[in-house]
Design an enzyme around this catalytic site. Structure first.
Site, PDB file in Angstrom:
ATOM      1  CG  HIS A 109     -25.059  24.865  29.252  1.00 21.19           C
ATOM      2  ND1 HIS A 109     -26.304  24.324  28.754  1.00 21.19           N
ATOM      3  CD2 HIS A 109     -25.373  25.334  30.414  1.00 21.19           C
ATOM      4  CE1 HIS A 109     -26.959  24.305  29.749  1.00 21.19           C
ATOM      5  NE2 HIS A 109     -26.560  25.025  30.644  1.00 21.19           N
ATOM      6  CG  HIS A 163     -27.997  16.396  24.988  1.00 18.51           C
ATOM      7  ND1 HIS A 163     -28.267  15.935  26.345  1.00 18.51           N
ATOM      8  CD2 HIS A 163     -28.430  17.794  25.057  1.00 18.51           C
ATOM      9  CE1 HIS A 163     -28.826  16.928  26.851  1.00 18.51           C
ATOM     10  NE2 HIS A 163     -28.915  17.810  26.554  1.00 18.51           N
ATOM     11  CG  ASP A 188     -28.235  25.414  22.233  1.00 18.77           C
ATOM     12  OD1 ASP A 188     -29.384  26.182  22.642  1.00 18.77           O
ATOM     13  OD2 ASP A 188     -27.320  24.745  22.924  1.00 18.77           O
TER      14      ASP A 188
HETATM   15  N1  ACO Z   1     -19.871  17.908  16.511  1.00 21.01           N
HETATM   16  C1  ACO Z   1     -18.782  16.987  16.033  1.00 21.01           C
HETATM   17  N2  ACO Z   1     -18.590  15.916  16.872  1.00 21.01           N
HETATM   18  C2  ACO Z   1     -19.325  15.898  18.220  1.00 21.01           C
HETATM   19  C3  ACO Z   1     -20.115  16.835  18.506  1.00 21.01           C
HETATM   20  C4  ACO Z   1     -20.153  17.843  17.530  1.00 21.01           C
HETATM   21  N3  ACO Z   1     -21.307  18.691  18.077  1.00 21.01           N
HETATM   22  N4  ACO Z   1     -20.554  16.682  19.833  1.00 21.01           N
HETATM   23  C5  ACO Z   1     -19.939  15.332  20.211  1.00 21.01           C
HETATM   24  N5  ACO Z   1     -19.231  14.849  19.167  1.00 21.01           N
HETATM   25  C6  ACO Z   1     -18.051  13.673  19.107  1.00 21.01           C
HETATM   26  C7  ACO Z   1     -16.974  14.041  19.957  1.00 21.01           C
HETATM   27  O1  ACO Z   1     -15.809  14.670  19.237  1.00 21.01           O
HETATM   28  C8  ACO Z   1     -16.565  12.950  20.573  1.00 21.01           C
HETATM   29  O2  ACO Z   1     -16.053  12.145  19.622  1.00 21.01           O
HETATM   30  P1  ACO Z   1     -14.885  11.225  19.812  1.00 21.01           P
HETATM   31  O3  ACO Z   1     -15.256  10.057  20.935  1.00 21.01           O
HETATM   32  O4  ACO Z   1     -14.655  10.513  18.562  1.00 21.01           O
HETATM   33  O5  ACO Z   1     -13.716  12.100  20.540  1.00 21.01           O
HETATM   34  C9  ACO Z   1     -17.865  12.105  20.740  1.00 21.01           C
HETATM   35  O6  ACO Z   1     -18.967  12.894  20.000  1.00 21.01           O
HETATM   36  C10 ACO Z   1     -18.385  12.376  22.336  1.00 21.01           C
HETATM   37  O7  ACO Z   1     -18.160  13.802  22.791  1.00 21.01           O
HETATM   38  P2  ACO Z   1     -18.141  14.431  24.300  1.00 21.01           P
HETATM   39  O8  ACO Z   1     -17.563  15.696  24.070  1.00 21.01           O
HETATM   40  O9  ACO Z   1     -17.376  13.356  24.909  1.00 21.01           O
HETATM   41  O10 ACO Z   1     -19.532  14.352  24.514  1.00 21.01           O
HETATM   42  P3  ACO Z   1     -19.995  15.234  25.997  1.00 21.01           P
HETATM   43  O11 ACO Z   1     -21.185  14.461  26.470  1.00 21.01           O
HETATM   44  O12 ACO Z   1     -19.138  15.460  26.934  1.00 21.01           O
HETATM   45  O13 ACO Z   1     -20.480  16.404  25.146  1.00 21.01           O
HETATM   46  C11 ACO Z   1     -21.786  18.169  24.379  1.00 21.01           C
HETATM   47  C12 ACO Z   1     -21.749  16.883  24.993  1.00 21.01           C
HETATM   48  C13 ACO Z   1     -20.864  19.168  25.072  1.00 21.01           C
HETATM   49  C14 ACO Z   1     -23.016  18.795  24.165  1.00 21.01           C
HETATM   50  C15 ACO Z   1     -21.281  17.953  22.754  1.00 21.01           C
HETATM   51  O14 ACO Z   1     -21.945  17.176  22.171  1.00 21.01           O
HETATM   52  C16 ACO Z   1     -20.860  19.243  21.952  1.00 21.01           C
HETATM   53  O15 ACO Z   1     -19.674  19.835  22.236  1.00 21.01           O
HETATM   54  N6  ACO Z   1     -21.881  19.784  21.075  1.00 21.01           N
HETATM   55  C17 ACO Z   1     -21.692  21.011  20.428  1.00 21.01           C
HETATM   56  C18 ACO Z   1     -22.047  22.180  21.421  1.00 21.01           C
HETATM   57  C19 ACO Z   1     -23.608  22.221  21.732  1.00 21.01           C
HETATM   58  O16 ACO Z   1     -24.247  22.182  20.575  1.00 21.01           O
HETATM   59  N7  ACO Z   1     -23.970  22.343  22.917  1.00 21.01           N
HETATM   60  C20 ACO Z   1     -25.188  22.494  23.347  1.00 21.01           C
HETATM   61  C21 ACO Z   1     -25.926  21.346  23.970  1.00 21.01           C
HETATM   62  S1  ACO Z   1     -27.535  21.118  24.459  1.00 21.01           S
HETATM   63  C22 ACO Z   1     -27.434  22.431  25.801  1.00 21.01           C
HETATM   64  O17 ACO Z   1     -26.555  22.474  26.518  1.00 21.01           O
HETATM   65  C23 ACO Z   1     -28.571  23.353  25.872  1.00 21.01           C
END
Ligand code: ACO
Length: 380
Positions: free
Chosen positions: A227, A266, A317
């Site tokens: 987050h 996201h 971010d």
């Molecule tokens: N890098 C690489 N792969 C990613 C990323 C990423 N940043 N984000 C999602 N994916 C991939 C996952 O590996 C997954 O792939 P798979 O289905 O092959 O396993 C798919 O995309 C879906 O990811 P989830 O984790 O299920 O998506 P969720 O909606 O639960 O998570 C989150 C969203 C936590 C923001 C995620 O995209 C992430 O971890 N991003 C990186 C951290 C980040 O930037 N957070 C800030 C978000 S904005 C905020 O909170 C202000």
């Protein structure tokens, strides 16, 4: 004796991470994740980014209306006055600054600030909630200065919030570009539906726990790397990569290792986060004013490579990171700065929750072992 799991009992399949679940109505922000739209109380984020100030956005979130000049002046005065911290809270910061992370210190400070506020009726709560907007900014500046062995800079309540915060943090007059960039950042991050930290604040408020308990929950939730903590990690990555030419190799390796790249992806947005282009453009102006755009150019190259490798969106971010670093803000203060903006939304949501409360209490489906026979200790 153990027996089969009780998973089959009559509860529905859980929705992991509560994805797509609508938990309540709100009149604060509207998000269309498919089209990349964010509005506060019906006003497009693009218009607010172009023309408003953080204080104006706080008025909007508290009143659901754009302020008159008098209301805006009153808001500036209230937030300005709240940047003067109670002396007891300064002592808390003196004890903790430098020995824990700034985000942990901030969480403790928010909790401590609750000791100096009396319990009041709901209709008298907004001024108390508003004080947190000024206090969190002052606390972040003071945490940084004390841990660096620098004297605190007193607040100047006459100044705008972004301008005074930069002066209190860095101890020098910010340029107009710097003040505008921080103000933009504060506007863009002020509210965002039921994001994890806002939701945790509302869950706490939903028990009718007090305002400071709710905001302490929110600060703790924001700190995690999935987050609010992602901005700090995103900047560390950009610094580590260090030049645009190195972006392709680094991204390729990271994706091959199935590792997450911070600042991308996201839960709600299926297209780029509407805040990202504003942050990117302001960040570019800042780095150009500095006369060295290598880190900004590196971030642009990373974005290009990530998007070529995977269908991921750029979230808020990513360019927050280059913007804040361009303001000479150390990376471990990035998440506290996120809190400094989001406290506007957190407090507005907590007031909304109190105003139409029902305990937030979902169910869990038990999938462990069932019908076990208790065995006395001496027989185990
Ligand atoms: N890098 C690489 N792969 C990613 C990323 C990423 N940043 N984000 C999602 N994916 C991939 C996952 O590996 C997954 O792939 P798979 O289905 O092959 O396993 C798919 O995309 C879906 O990811 P989830 O984790 O299920 O998506 P969720 O909606 O639960 O998570 C989150 C969203 C936590 C923001 C995620 O995209 C992430 O971890 N991003 C990186 C951290 C980040 O930037 N957070 C800030 C978000 S904005 C905020 O909170 C202000």
């Amino acid at each position: 004796m153990t027996s089969r799991s009780e998973a089959s009992t009559a509860l529905p399949e859980p929705t992991k991470g509560l994805a797509g679940i609508v938990a309540a109505d709100t009149t604060l922000s509207f998000i269309d994740g498919e089209k990349g739209v964010l509005k506060y109380c019906g006003y497009a984020i693009d218009d607010l980014a172009a023309s408003s100030s953080f204080e104006e956005v706080v008025c909007l979130l508290y009143d659901r209306e754009l302020p008159s000049p008098e209301r805006l002046a009153d808001m500036r005065e209230r937030i300005g006055a709240a940047r003067v911290l109670p002396s007891e809270v300064k002592q808390v910061i003196e004890q903790l600054a430098g020995s824990t992370s700034p985000m942990s210190t901030l969480r403790t400070v928010v909790s401590a600030l609750g000791h100096y506020e009396s319990n009041v009726a709901l209709k008298e709560l907004p001024p108390k909630a508003l004080r947190l907007v000024g206090q969190i900014a002052a606390a972040v500046a003071m945490i940084h200065r004390l841990r660096e062995g620098l004297g605190p800079v007193e607040a100047d309540p006459e100044r705008g919030h972004a301008d005074d915060f930069l002066r209190m943090l860095l101890g020098s007059e910010p340029t107009e570009t710097q003040t505008k960039a921080l103000d933009l950042y504060l506007i863009l991050l002020a509210d965002h539906g039921f994001n994890a930290s806002t939701f945790s604040g509302r869950v706490t408020a939903g028990t009718l726990a007090n305002l400071h308990s709710a905001i302490t929950s929110a600060v703790g939730t924001l700190s995690g790397p999935l987050h609010g903590g992602a901005n700090e990690r995103a900047m560390e990555m950009i610094i580590k990569i260090g030049s645009p030419e190195r972006a392709a190799g680094w991204v390729e390796e990271r994706i091959a290792a199935k590792q997450r790249i911070m600042g991308f992806g996201h839960r709600v947005y299926k297209v780029d986060d509407p805040r990202a282009p504003h942050l990117k453009s302001s960040s570019q102006t800042l780095w150009e004013e500095r006369g060295d755009t290598v880190l900004f150019d590196t971030s642009v190259a990373i974005e290009k490579e990530v998007k070529a490798a995977k269908p991921l969106i750029t979230n808020v971010d990513f360019y927050s990171a280059t913007l804040l670093y361009g303001l000479n803000i150390p990376t471990d203060l990035f998440t506290p700065l996120f809190a400094m903006s989001r406290v506007a939304g957190w407090t507005a949501h907590v007031l909304e929750q109190y105003g139409n409360n029902r305990l937030i209490r979902p169910r869990a489906r038990y999938v462990g072992k069932a019908d076990r026979t208790y065995v006395p200790l001496e027989q185990r």
